[in-house]
Design an enzyme around this catalytic site. Sequence first.
Site, PDB file in Angstrom:
ATOM      1  N   LYS A  75     -33.634  59.293 -17.427  1.00  0.00           N
ATOM      2  CA  LYS A  75     -34.659  60.344 -17.507  1.00  0.00           C
ATOM      3  C   LYS A  75     -34.625  60.976 -18.898  1.00  0.00           C
ATOM      4  CE  LYS A  75     -36.170  64.465 -14.919  1.00  0.00           C
ATOM      5  NZ  LYS A  75     -35.810  65.408 -13.822  1.00  0.00           N
ATOM      6  N   SER A 150     -39.362  65.794 -10.292  1.00  0.00           N
ATOM      7  CA  SER A 150     -39.758  65.532 -11.656  1.00  0.00           C
ATOM      8  C   SER A 150     -39.244  64.208 -12.212  1.00  0.00           C
ATOM      9  CB  SER A 150     -39.276  66.670 -12.553  1.00  0.00           C
ATOM     10  OG  SER A 150     -37.859  66.728 -12.563  1.00  0.00           O
ATOM     11  N   SER A 174     -35.693  67.220  -7.429  1.00  0.00           N
ATOM     12  CA  SER A 174     -36.311  66.294  -8.395  1.00  0.00           C
ATOM     13  C   SER A 174     -35.711  64.893  -8.441  1.00  0.00           C
ATOM     14  CB  SER A 174     -36.273  66.884  -9.800  1.00  0.00           C
ATOM     15  OG  SER A 174     -37.320  67.805  -9.974  1.00  0.00           O
TER      16      SER A 174
END
Lengths: 485, 96
Positions: A75, A150, A174
Amino acid sequence: MSASELPALTIADLQSRLRRKEVSPREVIESLRARIENVEPKIDAYLSIDFDAALKEAETANVDLPLGGVPLAIKDIINVKGQPCTCGSKILANFRSPYDATVIQKLRAAGAIPLGKTNMDEFAMGSSTENSSVKVTRNPWDLSRVPGGSSGGSAAAVAADAAFGGLGTDTGGSIRQPASLSGLVGLKPSYGRVSRFGVTAFASSLDQVGPLTKTVRDSALIMNAMAGHDPLDSTSLPDPVPDYTKNLGRDLKGMRLGLPKEYMIEGIDPQVKSAVDAALKQLQSLGAEIVDVSLPHTDYGIAVYYFLATAEASANLARFDGVRYGYRAKDPKDLLDHYGRTRGEGFGQEVKRRIILGTYVLSSGYYDAYYVRAQKVRELIRQDFVKAFEKVDAIVSPTSPVPAFKLGERTADPLAMYLADIFTNTGNLAGICGISVPCGMAKVNGSQLPIGLQILGKALDEARIFQIAHAYEQSTNWHKARPKL
Amino acid sequence: MAKTSDLDVGYVSKLARLNLTGEETKLFQKQLAEVLKYAEKLGEVDVSHVETAAHAVPMFNVFREDEPRDWFTAEEALSNAPHKANQLFIVTKVVE
């Protein structure tokens, strides 16, 4: 097996082939590159990929290491030396990490190869990855739907076999929510179990790094390499790290699983409810006992979360001032103009909205009424879990009340988007661990959309929730389903 | 609980050193009023007997040895600076 089939392997299967020398680490990177070039135009999961660096590392990879020669998607909020780290924000569009986060150092030491950086909601603020300032990531199961967020880029990449495994961060859900919406296993470790050093802070008392993988075993393998104390993170816990694979394969006889009555809310999709009900029956047939528990302060979770997370974010994001790194407004007339325009032009709308809310709840006259009160209700939420875990070994629930929703469906209504985390955010508030594991498929307008089962465990009880999740997973076929792309 | 109508987005944006457009100010005013209204339910909870919790897993007196270690060179520290010269960050003029 042909090279084009390699990317569909789990990390554990890939490792056995690497160790038997059936494939070389170089062939693994090459086959993954071909897969990414094929599916990336459809899903837009990655923000940057460094194949050259990965190929170079593959040349010297030691496949006998715990994750030797395994490429991972990271990420874009976790610093990887020499690679961009945009946090999905315009304000960091040109940022290149001058160092590795501790989790990256540890994964490299275990032989893993950080291949590329994945899309995300800007500064991890969102539940659909639509708040990225760069591009929209699509759910591989239905390209008109969100992958969750996310950490939606890592989720979409792994679900599409464009990564063997990925890292996300989980502040209110997330990792678990995109795992649920994309048909993956996603673990949020207990607070303090994994170092946050080198991970751009959103809400420091809630953030944790964790894996998104195709199986529970792969999740445990990554955690074995990544968990543990870090002197550079004063909130990381000194407790020794067990072998997270040690309980995999043990049965569930005598295991007591709590079902919180507060989670049976209106608004749960009927297909999600029936999939979770079937999962509970399956867990019973494996020897577990389902026990009713009560978490009476559940309904306050979202409100507490949005006061505390935004308050912490408003302080953490003060570092983006256009001086040491990041975007800087052109020709400021004075210092206030410099700060105001740099931040106003650099941040996207959701980030600005949360900075305003966080600044407000911390401001003079409102601090006690909002921030302090939210902290106290947080403590009551934590105590709810402490009491429940006196009766049960783990707690089970849906991960998300709904399967993947349509792109654009919730962007105009921030509150509706915030409610996507209704079953996950209390786990962050209480500092406990939680995992989402595939437990069914919803049929919506001709699409098959994955459903996730959440298993919450006591702080530092990851080995136990891995055991439960693995026993369930291995007794069903849900984890073997793959989207057709 | 404070009244939700107390939120003045224009004023708070100045506290946050965050310029908003007129449109954003109006939009946030409406959206955050809804979020604050939703959060009014926190006022129902009896918290008179509760200690404030800043962290779910409290840890105290966390120290490490104060020893020098290899870290950034000046060049690396400046590598992302939007404006730099002579191995320094160049800032906007603070005093006349």
